[in-house]
Design an enzyme around this catalytic site. Structure first.
Site, mmCIF file in Angstrom:
data_model
loop_
_atom_site.group_PDB
_atom_site.id
_atom_site.type_symbol
_atom_site.label_atom_id
_atom_site.label_comp_id
_atom_site.label_asym_id
_atom_site.label_seq_id
_atom_site.Cartn_x
_atom_site.Cartn_y
_atom_site.Cartn_z
ATOM 1 N N MET A 1 1.081 -1.507 0.535
ATOM 2 C CA MET A 1 0.184 0.150 0.379
ATOM 3 C C MET A 1 0.830 1.362 0.127
ATOM 4 O O MET A 1 0.712 1.800 0.422
ATOM 5 C CB MET A 1 -0.580 0.628 0.666
ATOM 6 C CG MET A 1 -1.989 -1.260 1.355
ATOM 7 S SD MET A 1 -3.749 -0.933 1.933
ATOM 8 C CE MET A 1 -2.520 -0.567 3.988
ATOM 9 N N LEU B 1 6.832 3.109 1.765
ATOM 10 C CA LEU B 1 7.748 1.758 1.658
ATOM 11 C C LEU B 1 8.613 2.145 2.413
ATOM 12 O O LEU B 1 9.163 3.557 2.693
ATOM 13 C CB LEU B 1 8.230 1.340 -0.025
ATOM 14 C CG LEU B 1 7.529 1.306 -1.208
ATOM 15 C CD1 LEU B 1 7.812 0.481 -2.507
ATOM 16 C CD2 LEU B 1 6.130 -0.122 -0.155
ATOM 17 N N HIS C 1 9.717 -3.562 3.105
ATOM 18 C CA HIS C 1 9.263 -3.770 2.036
ATOM 19 C C HIS C 1 10.537 -4.450 1.041
ATOM 20 O O HIS C 1 9.931 -4.891 0.430
ATOM 21 C CB HIS C 1 8.654 -2.416 1.146
ATOM 22 C CG HIS C 1 7.376 -2.282 2.491
ATOM 23 N ND1 HIS C 1 6.853 -0.875 2.903
ATOM 24 C CD2 HIS C 1 5.580 -2.850 2.056
ATOM 25 C CE1 HIS C 1 5.489 -1.254 3.593
ATOM 26 N NE2 HIS C 1 5.189 -2.084 3.586
ATOM 27 N N SER D 1 7.014 -0.647 10.047
ATOM 28 C CA SER D 1 5.511 -0.113 10.001
ATOM 29 C C SER D 1 5.098 1.269 9.310
ATOM 30 O O SER D 1 5.941 2.059 9.834
ATOM 31 C CB SER D 1 4.895 -0.463 10.869
ATOM 32 O OG SER D 1 3.528 -0.489 10.430
ATOM 33 N N SER D 2 4.493 1.053 7.813
ATOM 34 C CA SER D 2 3.862 2.165 7.751
ATOM 35 C C SER D 2 3.839 2.829 8.850
ATOM 36 O O SER D 2 3.476 4.778 8.756
ATOM 37 C CB SER D 2 3.189 2.498 6.565
ATOM 38 O OG SER D 2 3.356 1.838 5.918
ATOM 39 N N ARG D 3 2.557 3.043 9.865
ATOM 40 C CA ARG D 3 2.265 2.936 10.823
ATOM 41 C C ARG D 3 3.278 3.863 12.181
ATOM 42 O O ARG D 3 2.641 4.388 13.214
ATOM 43 C CB ARG D 3 1.238 2.554 11.303
ATOM 44 C CG ARG D 3 -0.229 1.987 10.253
ATOM 45 C CD ARG D 3 -1.151 1.090 10.849
ATOM 46 N NE ARG D 3 -1.993 0.496 10.250
ATOM 47 C CZ ARG D 3 -2.989 1.189 9.559
ATOM 48 N NH1 ARG D 3 -3.283 1.965 10.225
ATOM 49 N NH2 ARG D 3 -4.156 0.222 8.732
HETATM 50 O O1 PAF Z 1 -0.112 -5.857 3.850
HETATM 51 C C1 PAF Z 1 -0.668 -4.726 2.694
HETATM 52 O O2 PAF Z 1 0.846 -3.479 2.748
HETATM 53 C C2 PAF Z 1 -2.054 -5.091 2.155
HETATM 54 O O3 PAF Z 1 -2.825 -5.351 3.228
HETATM 55 C C3 PAF Z 1 -1.907 -5.651 0.802
HETATM 56 C C4 PAF Z 1 -1.422 -7.005 1.104
HETATM 57 C C5 PAF Z 1 -1.244 -4.722 -0.065
HETATM 58 C C6 PAF Z 1 -3.080 -5.735 0.679
HETATM 59 O O4 PAF Z 1 -3.892 -4.727 0.583
#
Ligand code: PAF
Length: 296
Positions: free
Chosen positions: A30, A33, A37, A187-189
């Site tokens: 999503m 990054l 990722h 985490s992005s959060r």
């Molecule tokens: O883990 C994520 O970033 C999301 O849940 C995914 C797998 C891209 C689905 O939107």
């Protein structure tokens, strides 16, 4: 790296790579990054795959609409990071491309049992949104392999079950959680944390490790007691605990109290999972452990 925004262009590039004899590795994201990722991209390129990533903030998996609207969107920075990591193709569709008939009319993929409880309990509909968008992305990309971070342990279990149940011809490859030096899962959060909260944040990972240590030396303590003490401890560290739980790693079925004392649990892989709010961020983490010492 090439960026495309439509399914048609995506398919043209993937088809050309396949005609050139390449295996297709896929990393759905999503965006926003981070190194976690990039470690998925690295695994795909190390496997020799033509590597496709997607960036799509999927509205279907957000049960909380304010969470969706504040989710960070950082496409230009993400493109640079993917380019530097030797990703071959980025698919960045908009909502209309993914849900042309609207979200209300979208067929839904529901994966029962494994999607219930844990994050599925706290975020109703979340995993339906995830399994639906991932199945669409799989049908659009047609990857041989797809890479998912183990930080989202339940998500990986849901995707594995979906792929098995629906006979999707793709290997699901889980990749270990990337952590900051102090143990915090990337985490992005984490970007929602204030400076002070960022210092408190590794307490979630430490709590999971404390639970593992308590299980190894359970000494007749029940699972409820161990988890209750851990929850209270985490709450004194500034968190508001959503859940702490212990499951078998292979299918996420719950661990029973009597099994904790039973010989058969020895050497079983179990996963300790937690989710907790810290300020406005909801953090999740998990660790996998194999119990040995409790029965020595
Ligand atoms: O883990 C994520 O970033 C999301 O849940 C995914 C797998 C891209 C689905 O939107």
């Amino acid at each position: 790296m090439i960026t495309v925004h439509t399914i048609k262009e995506l398919r043209q590039h993937v088809k050309a790579a396949r005609m050139a004899g390449r295996e297709i590795g896929f990393v759905p994201t999503m965006g926003n990054l981070h190194q976690g990722h990039i470690s998925l991209i690295d695994r795909s390129t190390a496997d020799g795959c033509y590597t496709v990533s997607s960036i799509f903030v999927n509205p279907l998996q957000f049960n909380d609409k304010s969470d969706l609207s504040r989710y960070p969107r950082t496409l230009p920075e993400d493109q640079q990071k993917l380019q530097a990591a030797n990703c071959d193709l980025l698919f960045a569709p908009n909502v209309e491309e993914m849900y042309p008939a609207g979200q209300e009319e979208q067929s839904i993929v529901h994966v029962p049992v494994v999607s219930e409880g844990l994050c599925g309990g706290s975020r109703p509909g979340h995993f339906d949104g995830v399994s639906t968008v991932v199945s669409k992305l799989f049908n659009q990309v047609l990857p041989d392999k797809a890479y998912f971070g183990e930080k989202d342990f339940q998500q990986v279990a849901v995707i594995r079950k979906m792929v098995a149940d629906l006979c999707m011809p793709v290997d699901i490859i889980p990749v270990p959680t990337a952590r900051a030096e102090d143990g915090l899962a990337l985490s992005s959060r984490n970007g929602y944390l204030s400076t002070e909260e960022r210092q408190q944040a590794p307490a979630l990972y430490k709590t999971l490790n404390n639970i593992a240590a308590a299980l190894q030396n359970a000494d007749g303590q029940s699972l409820e007691t161990i988890l209750d003490q851990a929850r209270k401890h985490l709450d004194t560290q500034g968190f508001k605990t959503d859940y702490l739980d212990i499951r078998y790693s292979d299918d996420l079925r719950p661990l029973m109290n009597d099994e904790l004392q039973a010989q058969q649990l020895r050497h079983s892989s179990i996963t300790i999972l937690g989710a907790a709010f810290l300020g406005s961020a909801r953090l999740i983490d998990n660790i996998q452990v194999t119990l040995n010492q409790a029965f020595e």
